[in-house]
Design a protein around this motif. Structure first.
Motif: not given
Length: 330
Positions: A62-68, A184-189, A207-213, A220-224
């Motif tokens: 589920t982290l893959k979209p953020l990695q991309t 994207m998470l809004g928190e540190r790893i 919760a942070a994963l849901a927010r990032a998704t 919310t960003t050009p990459a997204a």
């Protein structure tokens, strides 16, 4: 790299889990699925939470979209289907493998340059066809091969001189991924380990994963925005024709991504994300629970969810009769 996240906040526990669904047969509950789930907006508002959504989890794929997002931000260029393959846990169809081969060939590489392990295709039908045609375990067939091809391409864009190091946590690609994920998470790893494909894997709260998704889906960003456009254009590539993630994307215009060990995320373009973790790692209830939570919070039409579940879920059979099924209890 620390592969034992002992310093992180506590992982999800039995006490932090609640029943999310159960399987019933002939009037009796046969199996129960417990875990945690969160529906969160892109700005962090928690619309619904179940269980300990602040416990630490490994998000797996589920982290893959953020990695991309980091691959896009590297300046590397991707066709839409290539970008989605970089985000995918693909089923291993010939169409998927052809895109990864194209990516590698365009960059002057072969499957031998991938550092994901050799594996069979993820999909059972695709695996059977692959083996019937004489295929053997390969790095190309492994479901993360597109992600690894994307890592290599991003490394080229960043001017890395040693592509054999692309999985090193200190490699420029991996450092960019950390920055992208935390943004994207809004928190540190919370901790870093190693994923099944060999890539660095970063722990967070559900919760942070849901927010990032939600933030990815809302663009919310050009990459997204770039990623979402590609996912909507090529939904087959993230999973496979008729498979759950692909059908969610096609039906809802959303982004959907499974992760090993009982995880799924779905992000709606309205800026709402849902993340589900089943404690024992079972995948059976993940997408049904996520969809029912989106319906319960008014984000998705109830009838759409009912039709979708009827399409994808296998009923419980006793001989030729249907004698039960999965019941979401949220």
């Amino acid at each position: 790299m620390n592969s034992t996240p002992s310093a992180a906040p506590a992982p999800l526990s039995v006490d932090g889990s609640v029943e999310l669904a159960h399987l019933h047969r002939s009037g009796l509950i046969e199996s129960r699925h417990i875990g945690t789930a969160a529906v969160v907006t892109a700005d962090g508002e928690r619309l619904r939470t179940l269980g300990d959504v602040d416990a630490t989890v490994f998000p797996r794929s589920t982290l893959k979209p953020l990695q991309t997002l980091a691959l896009i931000e590297s300046g590397a260029e991707f066709a839409d289907d290539e970008l989605v393959l970089a985000t995918a846990s693909h089923c291993g169809s010939p169409r998927h493998l052809a895109v990864v081969e194209r990516m590698l060939a365009a960059d002057g590489r072969t499957a031998a340059d991938l550092q994901c392990p050799a594996d069979w295709p993820l999909g059972s039908a695709e695996r059977a066809a692959y083996r019937a045609n004489g295929g053997e375990r390969s790095r190309l067939a492994m479901n993360c091969s597109g992600k690894h091809a994307g890592f290599l391409r991003a490394g080229d864009a960043l001017g890395d001189g040693d592509p054999s190091r692309y999985l090193d946590p200190e490699h420029p690609v991996q450092r960019c991924i950390v920055d992208s994920i935390e943004g994207m998470l809004g928190e540190r790893i919370r901790a870093t380990g190693v994923d099944g494909c060999g890539a660095p894997l970063h722990a967070t709260s559900l919760a942070a994963l849901a927010r990032a998704t939600a933030r990815v889906a809302a663009g919310t960003t050009p990459a997204a925005q770039r990623l979402m456009a590609a996912v909507i254009a090529e939904p087959w590539a993230i999973d496979g024709e008729g498979r759950a993630n692909t059908r969610v994307i096609e039906t809802l215009g959303a982004i959907a991504k499974i992760g090993a060990e009982g995880l799924v995320v779905i992000g709606l373009p309205s800026g709402v994300g849902v993340a589900v973790k089943i404690l024992d790692g079972s995948m059976r209830a993940t997408t049904p629970v996520a969809l029912e939570l989106l319906a319960a919070t008014g984000q998705v039409d109830v009838d759409t969810v009912a039709a979708f579940r009827a399409e994808l879920e296998e009923p419980v059979r006793g001989g030729d009769a249907v004698v039960g099924g999965l019941r979401v209890t949220v």
